[in-house]
Design an enzyme around this catalytic site. Sequence first.
Site, short mmCIF file in Angstrom:
data_model
loop_
_atom_site.label_atom_id
_atom_site.label_comp_id
_atom_site.label_asym_id
_atom_site.label_seq_id
_atom_site.Cartn_x
_atom_site.Cartn_y
_atom_site.Cartn_z
N ASP A 158 44.13 -1.85 -48.01
CA ASP A 158 44.36 -0.40 -48.20
C ASP A 158 43.81 0.43 -47.03
OD1 ASP A 158 41.66 -0.71 -48.58
OD2 ASP A 158 41.57 0.26 -50.56
N GLU A 165 32.95 -5.27 -49.73
CA GLU A 165 33.66 -5.89 -48.59
C GLU A 165 32.75 -5.90 -47.35
OE1 GLU A 165 38.40 -5.02 -49.37
OE2 GLU A 165 37.13 -3.29 -48.95
N HIS A 313 43.46 -36.74 -12.43
CA HIS A 313 43.90 -38.14 -12.64
C HIS A 313 45.10 -38.13 -13.58
CE1 HIS A 313 43.47 -41.95 -15.13
NE2 HIS A 313 43.67 -42.41 -13.92
N HIS A 357 55.59 -41.86 -14.62
CA HIS A 357 54.96 -42.06 -15.93
C HIS A 357 53.80 -43.02 -15.76
CE1 HIS A 357 56.31 -46.12 -17.64
NE2 HIS A 357 56.81 -46.12 -16.43
N GLU A 392 50.94 -43.12 -6.25
CA GLU A 392 50.75 -44.51 -6.67
C GLU A 392 52.15 -45.12 -6.72
OE1 GLU A 392 47.96 -45.83 -6.91
OE2 GLU A 392 46.48 -44.30 -7.42
N LYS A 443 49.80 -45.59 0.91
CA LYS A 443 49.61 -46.74 1.80
C LYS A 443 50.31 -46.50 3.13
CE LYS A 443 47.25 -49.63 -0.58
NZ LYS A 443 46.00 -50.08 -0.03
N SER A 622 39.41 -45.82 -2.45
CA SER A 622 39.57 -45.56 -3.89
C SER A 622 38.72 -46.51 -4.70
CB SER A 622 41.04 -45.75 -4.29
OG SER A 622 41.73 -44.57 -4.00
N ASP A 755 21.32 -20.66 -38.06
CA ASP A 755 19.93 -20.62 -37.58
C ASP A 755 19.98 -21.06 -36.11
OD1 ASP A 755 19.39 -20.27 -40.28
OD2 ASP A 755 19.01 -22.40 -40.63
N ASP A 808 23.36 -24.52 -33.82
CA ASP A 808 22.93 -24.07 -35.14
C ASP A 808 22.05 -25.17 -35.71
OD1 ASP A 808 22.69 -23.17 -37.75
OD2 ASP A 808 24.71 -23.79 -38.34
#
Length: 999
Positions: A158, A165, A313, A357, A392, A443, A622, A755, A808
């Site tokens: 409202d 509340e 990575h 992939h 790669e 490479k 690497s 706390d 906490d």
Amino acid sequence: QHEGQSPGPLSPKVERCMSVMQSGTQMVKLKSGTKGLVRLFYLDEHRTCIRWRPSRKSEKAKIVIDSIYKVSEGRQSEIFHRHAEGSFDPSCCFTIYHGNHLESLDLITSNPEEARTWITGLKYLLAGISDEDSLAKRQRTHDHWVKQTFEEADKNGDGLLNIEEIHQLMHKLNVSLPRRKVRQMFQEADTDENQGTLNFEEFSVFYKMMSLRRDLYLLLLSYSDKKDHLTAEELAQFLRVEQKMNNVTPEYCLDIIQKFEVSEENKKQNVLGIEGFTSFMRSPACEVSNPLHRQVHQDMEQPLCHYYIASSHNTYLSGDQLLSQSRADMYARVLQAGCRCVEVDCWDGPDGEPVVHHGYTLTSKIPFRDVAETINKYAFIKNEFPVILSIENHCSIQQQKKIAQYLKEIFGDKLDLSSVSTGDPRQLPSPQDLKGKILVKGKKLPCSLGADAEEGEVSEEDSADEIEDDCKLKPCFSNGATQHQVESFIRTKLESLLKESQIRDKEDPDSFTVRALLKATHQSFNVNLKQNLDTKEGGKKSHGRSLMGNFGKHKVTARAHGASDDEDQQHPPGKEPGQPHRLARRRKTVKLCRALSDLVVYTNSVAAQDIVDDGSTGNVLSFSETRAHQAVQQKAEQFMLYNQRQLTRVYPSAYRIDSSNFNPVPYWNVGCQLVALNYQSEGRVMQLNEAKFRVNGNCGYVLKPQQMCKGTFNPYSADPLPASPKKQLILKIISGQQLPKPPDSMLGDRGEIIDPFVEVEIIGLPVDCCKDQTRVVDDNGFNPVWEETLTFTIHMPEIALVRFLVWDHDPIGRDFVGQRTVAFSSLVPGYRHVYLEGLTEASIFVHIIINETYGKWSPLILNPSYTIMHFLGATKGRQLMGLRGLFSKAPRAGTAEPGAPHVRKRSIGERILRRTASAPAKGRKKSKMGLLEAAEMKDSASEPAELKDKDGVVRRPKRSSQARPASMPVDRFLMVELPCPAEDTAQEAKGEEHTSVQM
């Protein structure tokens, strides 16, 4: 114009889009494998988020505009591609990419006009956010937060809040005030004729009363000669004395008053009242990190190897390493987040087109061409410094030629390094020399091969090949499992394990090992799949099992615990002989075509069999994390010397199938430049990485300390740089503001009021790594006050990070509330707010002093992790003698044996280094000690009794949360043999050196 959201007034067209979006549009939300769901999508009234209904998530069904990465038109996304071409009109389709993992919300409107309206409106909102200055953004988020708080508290909708509340809201905001006090403030704010309720304006007044900051008020009084406002001169005095600001002009102070003061009366008189002072202190001008560091400010003319370089990575993955989606968009995201080295895994694809992939897994594939185009588009949007493409290569010669062709076509002049001259052929060029360039790391054909040879053999070493053959997922679905069955088994297992890892202590990276994940996946997968298939095939032998192989058997254990590759080569108990030897497999060769080899100039990938220095520049060594860990352990100083001339890349173990990250700090400590992390995984490690690179305008290049670029030192020493001054950080933790309940709190907002306590951790050289914490404040997350000083000494401040954590306190442990990590060199002195990352209003208020100190003994006096030892020694001389013996002992032979049991008994040293975060507050009964603490006590019968400091806070020794590979002896991290207090003076007189290193 809406609350500073956008530059300039809205055009009628945009305003119309906004109102259509706010009234809502019915759209189909497309999901994979389903027909799609019809939902009503709408923009909320503050224009901060998109919501939809119906939804089971109710309040949580929303996408915050600030989290949207981009909006793409048409049928661009993967989910659209899965549906047949003709099924939807592209002009009615659009996709919203949002969040860290670039999740896609794929929507279909009933006509093209609706799609255009949403796309235009969203693009306008995104442009507004990116153009905003930080002050406008801070103000906007604050205003939205207050408005949203009001609306969520207004249960019956409202537009008014009654006292009940308000009480419920106080609980949600973690405020514990006497009801009488709340009623009094409520009545003061309730000024209209509608008595007994607060409208939004009245609530804003109530909220300001409630959040009046006593700490800031006292600060204002101390500089204003007890008045309730500051004049321009008094403000200037405060800025000079406390905030250590130079060149504070009267104009600057008047500008602050005009910008932040709320009262028109005060503005006319050029004075700053408490509200204006609070706004100023909470503004970006008084944040904890140096605003100058938001721009590039370091010398960018040094050789490439003198910089830490932000590296990713398996950049294409949006989640785990087994099943997740590969997305070209991930390159756009990481490049714009400041990453400058991205990884591209290339494999032969259909129709002669190479794809990207993760090999030997079920991750989805994307065309190499799409990846190259995305990188080209986004590489230099945020900054011009060079991008390294770590290729790669697993492709046939034919498809390698395609890769080279695409790189040349798409990147053009960006690949041409012929104009880059360093003057000294033995030196790498600088980031400044290479601005706007893309370096191909891959490479190179050996010089011994004639220049006319079109192809040749090169050795292959690659992260995808590190995983044992019997752990690779190969698409050999014959009459056994279908791909769908395999995927669903692994997915279910992965999801439950990842959930489990999120529930565990978020600050302990070793708590969730990949070994556990592999073992569980392997066991449940084999058992379930075998049962299912045996039933289906009527006992016929299934091929599903061989597909998964012995996933997680054999050497996984050793590797997950950081065991060295030498140990890998011995047969662990129960391992069948006849398996390929690691070294034999490392020397595998592949064919490489000249066209691809010629694109590699300064970044030639070489195998890290050992640290060798043949004088040539342009090699990138690497290491997998396992080998790098071994090198750091055995040859830290040599490793640092090597990194002064060449680049080194360290990447995660192939067994981290959950895309978790290793601790990068030991590798940064020896000067490794390219520490490649899984950017798609949130958490502690990525927070450290972000803090490290934020220090230089987030451009992806951060200059290493001078001592790492010339000369050498032992990073594991107790006093690594005796000639350099140390920095003393005196940190007063004053108060907290609007600290929420823990994110994974079981009861959400209805849970108990928190706390809170604050823990500060220093992360850097081993001698600097330590943590300390404040006491616990009971029942107050809204404005807890600690007023406690923590002191630290830092030997190498240039690489140290300071991590502020809010917890906490809980009877059985602690719950994570929030964190902020800042580079030590970015800290600014004075009164500062530390905003917790990802939380709108939550902050802690601190005072910072940084001094220079000299002298050998300062760490013993000032570093909390040493002080506790000294305190212990002062009261228990005999026990300290026992501890000294423990630290000087060499690690027991065979502790890191692959076949050794995984349960490591925690040493006392580990417990002492990790400060407990379960410290009971003052006045708490001891009997409230929880299960975890009881277990700790039982586990440490030989441990010294609890220690109470002057505040009565129990500092119980506990295991170290130092993020280190599990096989590393803790002695390396303590590194200091401590003299007994009784002997101190005598030994100093003799001039004996007792801070010797246990290497």
